[in-house]
Write a protein that holds these residues in place. Structure first.
Motif, PDB file in Angstrom:
ATOM      1  N   ASP A 215       0.879  -1.241   0.096  1.00  0.00           N
ATOM      2  CA  ASP A 215      -0.194  -0.094  -0.208  1.00  0.00           C
ATOM      3  C   ASP A 215       0.980   1.226   0.032  1.00  0.00           C
ATOM      4  O   ASP A 215       0.499   2.390  -0.533  1.00  0.00           O
ATOM      5  CB  ASP A 215      -0.972  -0.052   1.146  1.00  0.00           C
ATOM      6  CG  ASP A 215      -1.961   1.020   1.123  1.00  0.00           C
ATOM      7  OD1 ASP A 215      -2.662   1.023   0.375  1.00  0.00           O
ATOM      8  OD2 ASP A 215      -2.298   1.977   2.370  1.00  0.00           O
ATOM      9  N   LEU A 216       2.070   1.184   0.440  1.00  0.00           N
ATOM     10  CA  LEU A 216       3.018   2.341   0.453  1.00  0.00           C
ATOM     11  C   LEU A 216       3.468   2.464  -0.751  1.00  0.00           C
ATOM     12  O   LEU A 216       3.659   3.988  -1.214  1.00  0.00           O
ATOM     13  CB  LEU A 216       3.926   1.945   1.494  1.00  0.00           C
ATOM     14  CG  LEU A 216       5.106   2.939   1.723  1.00  0.00           C
ATOM     15  CD1 LEU A 216       4.644   4.146   2.508  1.00  0.00           C
ATOM     16  CD2 LEU A 216       6.323   2.431   2.661  1.00  0.00           C
ATOM     17  N   VAL A 217       3.819   1.692  -1.390  1.00  0.00           N
ATOM     18  CA  VAL A 217       4.659   1.764  -2.853  1.00  0.00           C
ATOM     19  C   VAL A 217       3.611   1.806  -3.935  1.00  0.00           C
ATOM     20  O   VAL A 217       4.073   2.385  -5.145  1.00  0.00           O
ATOM     21  CB  VAL A 217       5.720   0.634  -3.196  1.00  0.00           C
ATOM     22  CG1 VAL A 217       6.614   0.724  -1.777  1.00  0.00           C
ATOM     23  CG2 VAL A 217       4.820  -0.738  -3.324  1.00  0.00           C
ATOM     24  N   ARG A 218       2.669   1.388  -3.833  1.00  0.00           N
ATOM     25  CA  ARG A 218       1.578   1.250  -5.096  1.00  0.00           C
ATOM     26  C   ARG A 218       0.831   2.570  -5.638  1.00  0.00           C
ATOM     27  O   ARG A 218       1.139   3.841  -4.644  1.00  0.00           O
ATOM     28  CB  ARG A 218       0.291   0.528  -4.994  1.00  0.00           C
ATOM     29  CG  ARG A 218      -0.747   1.056  -3.793  1.00  0.00           C
ATOM     30  CD  ARG A 218      -1.918   0.086  -3.754  1.00  0.00           C
ATOM     31  NE  ARG A 218      -2.940   0.540  -2.869  1.00  0.00           N
ATOM     32  CZ  ARG A 218      -3.991   1.602  -3.304  1.00  0.00           C
ATOM     33  NH1 ARG A 218      -4.105   1.976  -4.427  1.00  0.00           N
ATOM     34  NH2 ARG A 218      -4.652   1.988  -2.269  1.00  0.00           N
ATOM     35  N   THR A 219       0.473   2.760  -6.665  1.00  0.00           N
ATOM     36  CA  THR A 219      -0.248   4.142  -7.134  1.00  0.00           C
ATOM     37  C   THR A 219      -1.613   4.396  -6.541  1.00  0.00           C
ATOM     38  O   THR A 219      -2.352   3.145  -6.838  1.00  0.00           O
ATOM     39  CB  THR A 219      -0.006   4.416  -8.691  1.00  0.00           C
ATOM     40  OG1 THR A 219       1.273   4.136  -9.028  1.00  0.00           O
ATOM     41  CG2 THR A 219      -0.840   5.482  -9.063  1.00  0.00           C
ATOM     42  N   HIS A 220      -1.838   5.316  -5.817  1.00  0.00           N
ATOM     43  CA  HIS A 220      -3.256   5.645  -5.664  1.00  0.00           C
ATOM     44  C   HIS A 220      -4.089   6.336  -6.420  1.00  0.00           C
ATOM     45  O   HIS A 220      -3.708   7.165  -6.978  1.00  0.00           O
ATOM     46  CB  HIS A 220      -3.102   6.286  -4.028  1.00  0.00           C
ATOM     47  CG  HIS A 220      -2.534   5.439  -3.126  1.00  0.00           C
ATOM     48  ND1 HIS A 220      -3.343   4.687  -1.932  1.00  0.00           N
ATOM     49  CD2 HIS A 220      -1.250   5.122  -2.820  1.00  0.00           C
ATOM     50  CE1 HIS A 220      -2.613   4.139  -1.264  1.00  0.00           C
ATOM     51  NE2 HIS A 220      -1.310   4.384  -1.643  1.00  0.00           N
ATOM     52  N   HIS A 221      -5.457   6.115  -6.301  1.00  0.00           N
ATOM     53  CA  HIS A 221      -6.283   6.648  -7.077  1.00  0.00           C
ATOM     54  C   HIS A 221      -7.608   7.272  -6.390  1.00  0.00           C
ATOM     55  O   HIS A 221      -7.884   6.823  -5.350  1.00  0.00           O
ATOM     56  CB  HIS A 221      -6.896   5.730  -8.373  1.00  0.00           C
ATOM     57  CG  HIS A 221      -5.757   5.292  -9.284  1.00  0.00           C
ATOM     58  ND1 HIS A 221      -5.296   3.851  -8.971  1.00  0.00           N
ATOM     59  CD2 HIS A 221      -5.003   5.677 -10.447  1.00  0.00           C
ATOM     60  CE1 HIS A 221      -4.411   3.714  -9.829  1.00  0.00           C
ATOM     61  NE2 HIS A 221      -4.117   4.809 -10.750  1.00  0.00           N
ATOM     62  N   ASP A 222      -8.499   7.820  -6.948  1.00  0.00           N
ATOM     63  CA  ASP A 222      -9.829   8.290  -6.353  1.00  0.00           C
ATOM     64  C   ASP A 222     -10.573   7.047  -6.051  1.00  0.00           C
ATOM     65  O   ASP A 222     -10.642   6.242  -6.742  1.00  0.00           O
ATOM     66  CB  ASP A 222     -10.312   9.433  -7.133  1.00  0.00           C
ATOM     67  CG  ASP A 222      -9.729  10.697  -7.449  1.00  0.00           C
ATOM     68  OD1 ASP A 222      -8.801  11.007  -6.734  1.00  0.00           O
ATOM     69  OD2 ASP A 222      -9.871  11.337  -8.444  1.00  0.00           O
ATOM     70  N   GLN A 223     -11.328   7.528  -5.072  1.00  0.00           N
ATOM     71  CA  GLN A 223     -12.219   6.441  -4.629  1.00  0.00           C
ATOM     72  C   GLN A 223     -13.458   6.250  -5.663  1.00  0.00           C
ATOM     73  O   GLN A 223     -14.113   7.215  -6.172  1.00  0.00           O
ATOM     74  CB  GLN A 223     -12.877   6.963  -3.293  1.00  0.00           C
ATOM     75  CG  GLN A 223     -12.034   6.924  -2.006  1.00  0.00           C
ATOM     76  CD  GLN A 223     -11.428   5.301  -1.813  1.00  0.00           C
ATOM     77  OE1 GLN A 223     -12.131   4.435  -1.693  1.00  0.00           O
ATOM     78  NE2 GLN A 223     -10.201   5.105  -1.660  1.00  0.00           N
ATOM     79  N   ALA A 224     -14.001   4.956  -5.819  1.00  0.00           N
ATOM     80  CA  ALA A 224     -15.019   4.594  -6.644  1.00  0.00           C
ATOM     81  C   ALA A 224     -16.256   4.609  -6.050  1.00  0.00           C
ATOM     82  O   ALA A 224     -16.375   4.302  -4.842  1.00  0.00           O
ATOM     83  CB  ALA A 224     -14.756   3.101  -7.480  1.00  0.00           C
TER      84      ALA A 224
END
Length: 271
Positions: A215-224
């Motif tokens: 969770d620290l290294v992944r790319t984050h996106h807006d909530q669906a």
């Protein structure tokens, strides 16, 4: 997963494996939804798959975590081979280093943000080079104000007396000294130790958690918005995937042939 945590798999190989996985999901046909979209968490509009390049990076951070904690034959051998005269946090990447160790060193900035130092007496914590002060080292904070040769080899035990911080006599500002005093000294520990403080599961326990690291290294996106509607309990898996594609306009229906480059004269496409 084993190989991702053992060696640095080339990016070209990662892409090839992901292409095979994507072809398997779409049965060799048209890829209705991009691999990047599928590899997002369900809460962010994906189906919960994990991109291998992010898993590889998380696995590399895990190797770095194992390395700084030591206690294994692998960590001791790597340290004796590459860190004979330097500190892990100050080591510069050399062309003679192995691919795996280079990758571990490149993960240091990420690792620093997810760890903290639990102090006992400071005897095993480098005063200037270890990131023991809010995930930063004193070398980073003081920069050019530090005489690196004069401070080489000093440990935090120099500023701890009788279980209390005593930073007087060092080039610390009042604010920096106040930050140091806020760090808890735990005399019940056997020695100074690193503690995992990453986000999500495992945070606060001090134990490494791969899910937290990913969770620290992944790319984050807006909530669906449609998460509960699609992935709610009691909904059949086939219906979930069908609804997922439907809400993204990725079902082969009469409204979508232009998007799919379908043949207008095809009877199946016109249905």
């Amino acid at each position: 997963m084993f190989w991702l945590q053992s060696i640095q798999i080339p990016t070209a190989t990662i892409r090839k494996v992901e292409a095979i996985c994507a072809n398997f999901i779409w049965r060799g046909g048209i890829h209705a939804i991009s691999w990047d979209q599928l590899c997002r968490p369900r809460e962010e509009g994906g189906v919960g798959l994990r991109p291998l390049h992010a898993v590889r990076k998380a696995a590399c951070v895990k190797m770095a975590w194992k390395f700084i904690n030591g206690g294994s034959l692998w960590a001791d051998w790597m340290a004796s081979r590459y860190l004979r005269r330097t500190n892990f946090w100050a080591c510069r990447i050399d062309n003679n280093f192995s691919v795996t160790f280079k990758a571990i060193l490149r993960c240091r900035p990420v690792l620093q943000t997810a760890i903290c130092r639990r102090m006992k007496d400071g005897t095993t914590t480098d005063l200037w080079l270890d990131p023991w002060l809010g995930s930063r080292s004193l070398l980073e904070i003081l920069g050019g104000q530090l005489d690196r040769e004069a401070g080489r080899g000093l440990t935090c035990s120099r500023i701890i007396r009788d279980g209390v911080w005593r930073p007087e006599g060092y080039p610390f500002t009042a604010q920096l000294a106040a930050e140091i005093h806020l760090i808890t000294i735990d005399a019940s520990q056997t020695e100074d130790a690193w503690s995992w403080a990453g986000p999500g599961t495992g945070a606060g326990s001090g134990l490494f958690c791969f899910r937290s690291c990913y969770d620290l290294v992944r790319t984050h996106h807006d909530q669906a918005e449609e998460v509960d509607f699609i992935w709610g309990k009691g909904v059949a898996r086939k219906m979930q995937l069908c609804a997922y594609r439907l809400l993204r306009g990725r079902l082969m229906t009469r409204d979508t042939p232009p998007v799919w480059d379908a043949d207008p004269g095809c009877q199946m496409c016109a249905m």
